[in-house]
Design a protein around this motif. Structure first.
Motif, mmCIF file in Angstrom:
data_model
loop_
_atom_site.group_PDB
_atom_site.id
_atom_site.type_symbol
_atom_site.label_atom_id
_atom_site.label_comp_id
_atom_site.label_asym_id
_atom_site.label_seq_id
_atom_site.Cartn_x
_atom_site.Cartn_y
_atom_site.Cartn_z
ATOM 1 N N THR A 58 0.856 -1.185 0.000
ATOM 2 C CA THR A 58 0.000 0.000 0.000
ATOM 3 C C THR A 58 0.891 1.234 0.000
ATOM 4 O OG1 THR A 58 -0.083 -0.087 2.410
ATOM 5 C CG2 THR A 58 -1.869 -1.154 1.214
ATOM 6 N N GLY A 59 0.411 2.273 -0.607
ATOM 7 C CA GLY A 59 1.170 3.512 -0.611
ATOM 8 C C GLY A 59 2.421 3.413 -1.462
ATOM 9 N N TYR A 60 3.463 4.075 -1.004
ATOM 10 C CA TYR A 60 4.701 4.176 -1.777
ATOM 11 C C TYR A 60 5.881 3.675 -0.947
ATOM 12 C CZ TYR A 60 1.818 6.960 -4.877
ATOM 13 O OH TYR A 60 0.833 7.371 -5.725
ATOM 14 N N PRO A 61 6.147 2.370 -1.047
ATOM 15 C CA PRO A 61 7.255 1.820 -0.265
ATOM 16 C C PRO A 61 8.602 2.240 -0.844
ATOM 17 C CG PRO A 61 6.440 0.162 -1.764
ATOM 18 C CD PRO A 61 5.511 1.355 -1.893
ATOM 19 N N SER A 62 9.655 2.069 -0.074
ATOM 20 C CA SER A 62 11.015 2.127 -0.590
ATOM 21 C C SER A 62 11.431 0.710 -0.965
ATOM 22 C CB SER A 62 11.969 2.687 0.465
ATOM 23 O OG SER A 62 11.678 4.035 0.741
ATOM 24 N N LEU A 63 12.283 0.589 -1.974
ATOM 25 C CA LEU A 63 12.681 -0.728 -2.481
ATOM 26 C C LEU A 63 14.195 -0.891 -2.409
ATOM 27 C CD1 LEU A 63 10.356 -0.807 -5.627
ATOM 28 C CD2 LEU A 63 9.933 -1.850 -3.396
ATOM 29 N N PHE A 64 14.621 -2.119 -2.148
ATOM 30 C CA PHE A 64 16.045 -2.379 -1.903
ATOM 31 C C PHE A 64 16.466 -3.690 -2.560
ATOM 32 C CE2 PHE A 64 16.160 0.736 1.494
ATOM 33 C CZ PHE A 64 14.866 0.709 1.989
ATOM 34 N N TRP A 65 17.733 -3.751 -2.879
ATOM 35 C CA TRP A 65 18.394 -5.018 -3.154
ATOM 36 C C TRP A 65 19.540 -5.171 -2.168
ATOM 37 C CZ3 TRP A 65 17.109 -9.173 -5.861
ATOM 38 C CH2 TRP A 65 16.144 -9.045 -6.873
ATOM 39 N N TYR A 66 19.542 -6.328 -1.474
ATOM 40 C CA TYR A 66 20.634 -6.709 -0.590
ATOM 41 C C TYR A 66 21.386 -7.875 -1.220
ATOM 42 C CZ TYR A 66 19.077 -3.922 3.391
ATOM 43 O OH TYR A 66 18.750 -2.890 4.225
ATOM 44 N N VAL A 67 22.692 -7.981 -0.898
ATOM 45 C CA VAL A 67 23.496 -9.087 -1.392
ATOM 46 C C VAL A 67 24.183 -9.769 -0.209
ATOM 47 C CG1 VAL A 67 25.475 -7.542 -1.856
ATOM 48 C CG2 VAL A 67 25.349 -9.767 -2.987
ATOM 49 N N GLN A 68 24.251 -11.084 -0.279
ATOM 50 C CA GLN A 68 24.944 -11.856 0.758
ATOM 51 C C GLN A 68 26.015 -12.704 0.098
ATOM 52 O OE1 GLN A 68 22.710 -14.868 2.854
ATOM 53 N NE2 GLN A 68 23.964 -14.655 4.675
ATOM 54 N N TYR A 69 27.282 -12.334 0.306
ATOM 55 C CA TYR A 69 28.401 -13.126 -0.196
ATOM 56 C C TYR A 69 28.637 -14.304 0.753
ATOM 57 C CZ TYR A 69 29.130 -9.044 -3.092
ATOM 58 O OH TYR A 69 28.947 -8.013 -3.984
ATOM 59 N N PRO A 70 29.227 -15.371 0.265
ATOM 60 C CA PRO A 70 29.428 -16.571 1.090
ATOM 61 C C PRO A 70 30.098 -16.246 2.419
ATOM 62 C CG PRO A 70 29.960 -17.033 -1.195
ATOM 63 C CD PRO A 70 29.702 -15.556 -1.119
ATOM 64 N N GLY A 71 29.488 -16.711 3.506
ATOM 65 C CA GLY A 71 30.072 -16.537 4.830
ATOM 66 C C GLY A 71 29.909 -15.162 5.438
ATOM 67 N N GLU A 72 29.185 -14.268 4.754
ATOM 68 C CA GLU A 72 29.036 -12.905 5.262
ATOM 69 C C GLU A 72 27.576 -12.559 5.519
ATOM 70 O OE1 GLU A 72 32.798 -11.299 2.556
ATOM 71 O OE2 GLU A 72 31.004 -10.069 2.793
ATOM 72 N N GLY A 73 27.348 -11.432 6.162
ATOM 73 C CA GLY A 73 25.989 -10.952 6.378
ATOM 74 C C GLY A 73 25.450 -10.238 5.152
ATOM 75 N N LEU A 74 24.165 -9.913 5.191
ATOM 76 C CA LEU A 74 23.559 -9.168 4.086
ATOM 77 C C LEU A 74 24.122 -7.756 4.048
ATOM 78 C CD1 LEU A 74 21.365 -11.422 4.845
ATOM 79 C CD2 LEU A 74 19.720 -9.886 3.752
ATOM 80 N N GLN A 75 24.339 -7.254 2.823
ATOM 81 C CA GLN A 75 24.799 -5.878 2.641
ATOM 82 C C GLN A 75 23.847 -5.173 1.689
ATOM 83 O OE1 GLN A 75 28.779 -5.801 1.036
ATOM 84 N NE2 GLN A 75 29.339 -7.665 2.126
#
Lengths: 113, 115
Positions: A28-45
């Motif tokens: 609903t409304g106007y969300p913000s949109l994102f792409w996150y990446v997770q390299y092997p062994g690391e957290g999401l960035q």
């Protein structure tokens, strides 16, 4: 409720191939949109983001355009490298709660030399 | 500056056992979060905290407890492990000033299996 749908993986490509990972959303409304990446062994960035319709987010050769008319935020890269192998997550932040993140299921990308 | 750290990286529990997943951040962030990611699913918010002494439920809090006695640490407690809690657990933090979803920093995750 708000949700994100992204294409299933794995996506397997040769080096220098063109990449598209599809992402569509319901909100609903106007969300913000994102792409996150997770390299092997690391957290999401955080890879890139867009906060309003027709905005284009870009980073490290990746791009995604906020398309309100098709409720999409597809990730693209013109020439992938082996080092791009990772899991990519599409996500949205609702307009009613900007600290909240709603994630898609993630898409694994494997790039071979 | 280590960012967000999580321990352990992997753990196998038997049904009914208890354990605590540790999360720490050294960025002086006020906001901290716990997510779980089930196979083939997106991340879902379990609990979050906006500062020391303040916690609140997220989307899937049942079977978990949290505490926030310091700014740095945000442990997640499983009291009676069940197979449905088999998942990968991610901790995240973000600053409050100008904060928003895009300022969340994630740890590398803890893979938990309950047998």
């Amino acid at each position: 409720g708000d949700s994100v749908t992204q294409m299933e993986g794995p996506v397997t490509l040769s080096e220098e191939a063109f990449l598209t990972i599809n992402c569509t959303y319901t909100a609903t409304g106007y969300p913000s949109l994102f792409w996150y990446v997770q390299y092997p062994g690391e957290g999401l960035q955080l890879l890139l983001k867009a906060t309003k319709a027709d905005d284009k987010g870009s980073n490290k050769g990746f791009e995604a355009t906020y398309r309100k008319e098709t409720t999409s935020f597809h990730l693209e890269k013109g020439s992938v490298q082996v080092s791009d192998s990772a899991v990519y997550f599409c996500a949205l932040s609702p307009s009613y709660n900007t600290d909240k993140l709603i994630f898609g299921t993630g898409t694994r990308l494997q790039v071979f030399p | 500056n280590a960012g967000v750290t999580q321990t352990p990286k992997f753990r196998i529990l038997k049904i009914g056992q208890s354990m605590t997943l540790q999360c720490a951040q050294d960025m002086n962030h006020n906001y901290m979060y716990w997510y779980r990611q089930d196979p083939g699913m997106g991340l879902k918010l379990i609990y979050y905290s906006v500062g020391a002494g303040i916690t609140d439920k997220g989307e899937v809090p049942n079977g978990y407890n949290v505490s926030r006695s310091t700014t740095e640490d945000f442990p997640l407690r499983l009291e009676l492990a069940a197979p449905s809690q088999t998942s990968v657990y991610f901790c995240a933090s973000s600053p409050p000033q100008g904060g928003g979803a895009d300022t969340q920093y994630f740890g590398p995750g803890t893979r938990l299996t309950v047998l």
